[in-house]
Enzyme design. Sequence first.
Site, short mmCIF file in Angstrom:
data_model
loop_
_atom_site.label_atom_id
_atom_site.label_comp_id
_atom_site.label_asym_id
_atom_site.label_seq_id
_atom_site.Cartn_x
_atom_site.Cartn_y
_atom_site.Cartn_z
N HIS A 156 11.03 10.99 20.83
CA HIS A 156 11.43 9.61 21.11
C HIS A 156 12.28 9.47 22.37
CE1 HIS A 156 10.08 7.60 17.30
NE2 HIS A 156 10.00 8.87 16.96
N ASP A 369 15.97 6.58 29.43
CA ASP A 369 15.65 6.24 28.05
C ASP A 369 14.20 6.60 27.77
OD1 ASP A 369 16.32 5.33 25.52
OD2 ASP A 369 17.15 3.45 26.25
#
Length: 477
Positions: A156, A369
């Site tokens: 992730h 991110d």
Amino acid sequence: MSRLIIVSNRVAPISEGGPAAGGLAVGVYDALKETGGMWFGWSGDVLPSGQPRISVEERGPVTFATIGLVRRDYDQYYRGFSNATLWPAFHYRADLVQYDRHDFEGYCRVNTWLAQQLVPLLRPDDVIWVHDYHLIPFAKALRAAGVKNRIGFFLHIPFPASQVLLAVPPHRELVESLCSFDLLGFQTEPDLRSFCDYIVHEANGTADAPANGRPTTVQAFGRTLHAAAYPIGVYPDEIAELARAGESGKPVRTMRATLHARKLIMSVDRLDYSKGLVERFRAFERLLEQSPAQRNKVSFVQIAPPTRADMHAYQDIRVQLEGESGRINGRFAELDWTPIRYIHRQYERQVLAALFRASHVGYVTPLRDGMNLVAKEYVSAQDPDDPGVLVLSRFAGAAQELNGALIVNPVDIDGMAEALATALAMPLAERQSRYREMMAQLRENNVSVWRDNFMRDLQAAGSVEPVRKHAGVSLAD
């Protein structure tokens, strides 16, 4: 029909309409509640000593199997190697990497122990989907225990460039462990390229170029596996409904009343040094410096729930952020206007969605991110007739998809200030056009598509031609 077994570090205590959870938890739960199956992982409990026992709870179609960690395991596996070593390295912060061999040993030990706890719960035809950086050695441990099931892994967070990953001393052991999975999933094509680059140049392996929607075939450490990018999505129409339902709630009514017709810039992030919060505050300050007309005309709300509060790096960012917000407010505030409202607590998903809908600008500027679902949730929550504008870091995975956002470099303070000014002044027709483009993308690649693409490729892993599907399919297909 095969069961889907989700394995993640933390089994989030998600309840419908409850406090907002992170991207992994929301994405996993939304995927699992449609197919049914089991979610296995740490309960979040830290025990002083003893032998933790598995707790099993049935909740609709989902079985939650959770287990606590003793203090030593929590310190070495979670606080130590996972979050003091891997997290900063994978977010390109080699300067913050702290490494201790005992922590790495604990990380491997806990992965082996967790795998042993799962083995008795498995059936021969289960499909196992492991999530995130805490559990890189998990498949290797399952294989050592004799498990033959298909095992996939999804990361992730970003996968760093080779030269950054080399800052982690046991980098080779980590990548070798990843090669025990049948399928590896990454958020973006750049993450996939970074992994393949390591395989070719550091592991003396091979990685074929993907073609015709097929995953890349990787050969390394005596294993053949597949890898591909699977950008995680959201359910945009569900979020839009949450936002509409929350518009009349007290939090939003209170916010609107205190704004006094001022425009609202909205940010929601976990309190983490990877999110670019300090740079974000300074860019808002630069906006007020360079555009005096915006003073007392716009307010910036930053919601930053606490995370990993027992780690020094997170304590430091909280102190720094509180200092910056106080300094900027002291410089620009007036008796009837506080420029920055910095809120250090959680809110329910419906409240956040409604606040997104009420805002004129979504301000999402992480330094790095994996995906950043807040960006996608912000767009989803907008009023189609009068949508806000998304200001988005180029280093968020979402920037690969959301072309209607104003893309910024999060270390360029002047550039971010200019983007905020552009967003605040953007005419309605352009806002609507950008919104429609992004919503079409979000609907096309929602969280079901993410799940179904990954599961189809995992079912096909090991065959000659695994095929990607971009329409929704069920696990039973």
